[in-house]
Motif scaffolding. Sequence first.
Motif, mmCIF file in Angstrom:
data_model
loop_
_atom_site.group_PDB
_atom_site.id
_atom_site.type_symbol
_atom_site.label_atom_id
_atom_site.label_comp_id
_atom_site.label_asym_id
_atom_site.label_seq_id
_atom_site.Cartn_x
_atom_site.Cartn_y
_atom_site.Cartn_z
ATOM 1 N N LEU A 138 70.641 17.375 -0.082
ATOM 2 C CA LEU A 138 70.246 18.649 0.821
ATOM 3 C C LEU A 138 69.114 18.382 1.193
ATOM 4 C CD1 LEU A 138 71.588 21.337 -1.981
ATOM 5 C CD2 LEU A 138 71.985 21.294 0.218
ATOM 6 N N TYR A 139 68.173 17.708 0.619
ATOM 7 C CA TYR A 139 66.861 17.374 1.058
ATOM 8 C C TYR A 139 66.882 16.627 2.352
ATOM 9 C CZ TYR A 139 62.031 16.147 1.914
ATOM 10 O OH TYR A 139 60.647 16.013 2.538
ATOM 11 N N LYS A 140 67.607 15.568 2.318
ATOM 12 C CA LYS A 140 67.872 14.641 3.535
ATOM 13 C C LYS A 140 68.331 15.221 4.616
ATOM 14 C CE LYS A 140 68.149 10.221 4.727
ATOM 15 N NZ LYS A 140 68.471 8.932 3.923
ATOM 16 N N VAL A 170 69.758 25.346 -2.582
ATOM 17 C CA VAL A 170 69.890 25.158 -1.286
ATOM 18 C C VAL A 170 68.203 25.668 -0.610
ATOM 19 C CG1 VAL A 170 70.848 25.956 0.949
ATOM 20 C CG2 VAL A 170 72.028 25.252 -1.059
ATOM 21 N N THR A 171 67.883 26.984 -1.033
ATOM 22 C CA THR A 171 66.786 27.478 -0.413
ATOM 23 C C THR A 171 65.423 26.529 -0.801
ATOM 24 O OG1 THR A 171 67.746 29.453 -0.964
ATOM 25 C CG2 THR A 171 65.292 29.601 -0.618
ATOM 26 N N GLN A 172 65.490 26.101 -1.986
ATOM 27 C CA GLN A 172 64.338 25.205 -2.392
ATOM 28 C C GLN A 172 64.213 23.924 -1.463
ATOM 29 O OE1 GLN A 172 64.662 24.359 -6.574
ATOM 30 N NE2 GLN A 172 63.261 26.152 -7.182
ATOM 31 N N GLN A 173 65.479 23.326 -1.248
ATOM 32 C CA GLN A 173 65.412 22.137 -0.444
ATOM 33 C C GLN A 173 65.016 22.395 1.063
ATOM 34 O OE1 GLN A 173 64.957 19.381 -2.094
ATOM 35 N NE2 GLN A 173 65.337 20.847 -4.017
ATOM 36 N N ALA A 174 65.427 23.703 1.452
ATOM 37 C CA ALA A 174 65.048 24.019 2.889
ATOM 38 C C ALA A 174 63.864 24.100 2.999
ATOM 39 C CB ALA A 174 65.848 25.205 3.141
ATOM 40 N N MET A 175 62.972 24.843 2.101
ATOM 41 C CA MET A 175 61.543 25.120 1.999
ATOM 42 C C MET A 175 60.622 23.840 1.947
ATOM 43 S SD MET A 175 61.315 28.751 1.718
ATOM 44 C CE MET A 175 62.576 29.801 1.931
ATOM 45 N N ARG A 176 61.319 23.050 1.005
ATOM 46 C CA ARG A 176 60.671 21.741 0.752
ATOM 47 C C ARG A 176 60.571 20.924 2.168
ATOM 48 N NH1 ARG A 176 63.332 17.600 -2.662
ATOM 49 N NH2 ARG A 176 61.848 15.701 -2.341
ATOM 50 N N ALA A 177 61.587 21.091 2.906
ATOM 51 C CA ALA A 177 61.689 20.379 4.337
ATOM 52 C C ALA A 177 60.819 21.051 5.314
ATOM 53 C CB ALA A 177 63.034 20.162 4.522
ATOM 54 N N GLY A 178 60.355 22.059 4.918
ATOM 55 C CA GLY A 178 59.612 22.949 5.989
ATOM 56 C C GLY A 178 60.023 24.158 6.677
ATOM 57 N N PHE A 179 61.275 24.498 6.347
ATOM 58 C CA PHE A 179 61.582 25.678 6.860
ATOM 59 C C PHE A 179 61.142 26.900 6.153
ATOM 60 C CE2 PHE A 179 65.323 22.850 8.197
ATOM 61 C CZ PHE A 179 65.573 23.053 9.363
ATOM 62 N N TYR A 180 61.043 27.837 6.752
ATOM 63 C CA TYR A 180 60.939 29.229 6.092
ATOM 64 C C TYR A 180 61.928 30.107 6.549
ATOM 65 C CZ TYR A 180 58.243 30.529 10.302
ATOM 66 O OH TYR A 180 57.866 30.842 11.520
#
Lengths: 197, 124
Positions: A138-140, A170-180
């Motif tokens: 997911l992070y990738k 899913v939300t955590q990995q999205a945020m970690r990647a820079g999405f808000y």
Amino acid sequence: MSRPEYLAPPEIFYNEEEARKYTQNSRIIDIQVQMCERAIELLVLPEDQPCYLLDLGCGSGLSGSVLEEQGHHWVGVDIAQAMLDVAVEREVEGDLLLGDMGHGCPFRAGCFDGAVSISALQWLCNADKASHKPIQRLYKFFSSLYACLTRSARAVLQFYPENSDQMELVTQQAMRAGFYGGVVVDYPNSTKAKSFS
Amino acid sequence: MKLLTHNMLTSKCLKGVSVGYPLGINATEVTTSVVDFDPEFISRLIPKLEWHALKQASDIIGEKGYLPEALIADYENNEEFLKKVHHALLEIEVVSGNLVCPETGRSFPINNGIPNMLLNEDEV
Ligand SMILES: C[S@@+](CC[C@H](N)C(=O)[O-])C[C@H]1O[C@@H](n2cnc3c(N)ncnc32)[C@H](O)[C@@H]1O
């Protein structure tokens, strides 16, 4: 209904027969079209301007057909050859790639004006191979997606989380990647749409 | 695969590859189609292109010398030029052939117009 993610990996589940059944089912067509229309709304693209969009888990192009009807150019990525073959048969206008979004989005930085994914992301929460780690995949996925979008672009990802833990994952990995961004629950109990920007 | 897609595509998802761009391109079958020309869309796309990669791909897949060495100035107002870029980006399609990672030489086959970018688990 049993979740298809548990039956087999996507490239096996969506074989020739399933790809055809899926694409010809009028109920499925209606739902996918509606959800993609909603996703485009949430992308908030500049008005009356054809954009260059990415469709992740594009399948046989039911979602892509909506993108092109609205005048956009698109590239679709899917892991199931049989689904893409049906998309070619349907003569979709988008360009298609066979790829695993869990390995990342293979594009240069800043290519796309927006991205949609309709009913595909739940597959990434599964470990289909011994080497699969959902968090890493997911992070990738999210970090490479973030990179290939233009600065003002959004991604709208509609998927079927199995439970709140999966939503959180899913939300955590999205945020970690820079999405808000946030979660939009459009059709409680059946569909959850998630929009990240 | 259209040359627009080729212009955006990289092999950077391969382990150990840093840029993975531009991908080498070989074609055994190419077709052309007609796509509606939208000068505004092409103008907005041009700043996102790697011109040199497009020029090279067009020389190999299309007609050699069809596109100029360098992007011209004031392209927004040059319809003839925009039409050429439109044709190169959207109307030429590689049906079969392969793409090649510039750093590792790993080849990605193209069949039925679809590049196979799948990686083995030990490549990621
Ligand atoms: C329910 S279909 C949706 C297809 C299309 N978006 C639509 O609206 O009709 C889900 C798709 O996700 C694809 N998929 C699942 N896991 C994937 C992965 N890891 N990478 C790329 N595509 C994937 C499947 O192959 C399948 O075509």
